[in-house]
Design a protein around this motif. Sequence first.
Motif, short mmCIF file in Angstrom:
data_model
loop_
_atom_site.label_atom_id
_atom_site.label_comp_id
_atom_site.label_asym_id
_atom_site.label_seq_id
_atom_site.Cartn_x
_atom_site.Cartn_y
_atom_site.Cartn_z
N LEU A 19 -5.84 3.26 77.64
CA LEU A 19 -4.76 3.34 76.77
C LEU A 19 -3.93 1.32 76.48
N ALA A 20 -5.11 0.36 76.57
CA ALA A 20 -4.52 -0.34 76.26
C ALA A 20 -4.74 -0.96 75.14
N THR A 21 -5.21 -0.73 74.38
CA THR A 21 -5.01 -0.72 72.81
C THR A 21 -4.00 -0.13 71.92
N PHE A 22 -2.85 0.58 73.00
CA PHE A 22 -2.14 1.30 71.96
C PHE A 22 -0.83 0.43 72.91
N GLU A 23 -0.01 -0.55 72.86
CA GLU A 23 0.73 -1.16 73.57
C GLU A 23 2.11 -0.10 73.68
N ASP A 24 2.71 0.52 72.54
CA ASP A 24 3.59 1.17 72.18
C ASP A 24 3.11 2.40 73.71
N VAL A 25 2.43 3.00 73.78
CA VAL A 25 1.89 3.63 74.67
C VAL A 25 1.69 3.80 75.94
N ALA A 26 1.65 2.56 76.50
CA ALA A 26 0.54 1.71 77.15
C ALA A 26 2.40 0.98 78.12
#
Length: 303
Positions: A230-237
């Motif tokens: 999930l690292a590339t999805f900053e808002d989710v992470a």
Amino acid sequence: MASNAHHDVVVVGNGVVGSSIAFELSRRGARVARIGEPNRKYAASTASGAMLGCFGEVTTALLATEHGRAKLAVDYEARGLWAGWAELLADVAADERALVTSRGTLVMLNSTGSKAVDTGNFQAIESTLRTYDEPYERVDPQDDAWLAPNDLHRSLLGLYIPGERSVDSALLLTKLDAALRNTSGTIVDGRARVLVTQGDRVTGVALDDGTVVGGYTVIVAAGATSLDLLATFEDVARRVPPMVSGYGVSVVVETPDGRVPDSVLRTPNRSFACGLHCVPRADGSLYIGATNIISPDPGSTRC
């Protein structure tokens, strides 16, 4: 690079959590693919003692916060659903072998340990048992015919909780595999490398070998490695609580006389740990576990 985009759901993770999610969605009619490496070296599900309880895990820290008390309530509700779910799983997997391997749990207060942690958590367990009106009894561990402790380190007080049991984790995973296949689910042996996106949607999972497993929905249940995906999805992470790997020490032994205790034997939790514990297995062996340390990187710590 191959692509397989016909799945309704792709589940990343083949531990108990990921496998249970995949099975449940598949039996409810979804076209499911489950991704995970077989025989993972640091897999928690296969190495766990698999104590099926919630009261034995209670600590003063858990009871001190609203979130901790909410977790306990969810654990208690889940434990009550276990018997019916296990029966359903046996039916779908066409495997009637019993998962439960013990007749209760004996929580022991050791004579060695700190008052704040060991005694405090023991008292927290008993007070919570009373709050939930859970059957239990105070016992003298020295009356247990199986125990033969060192005279200087014997337990002087115990709580026997008949509703806290244990399961055979290896058999549980075997049944979950069979149940997924029997509901037309797909098991993909491989390591998830990255989530595949199209615009702002996740459309699949790329494996280490370049294969892409596509799906309309992707569920990440990969334990401590979930945040890597999930690292590339900053808002989710940012909205996902930090997850770390926990490492313990455990062995599976055969006793000299072939006898094992009828119940789980354990001490109260300590920091990041589930106490000392002995768990009888269905094959007559005994699982013994202790300690737990944490590491931000899976596989980076040696015990």
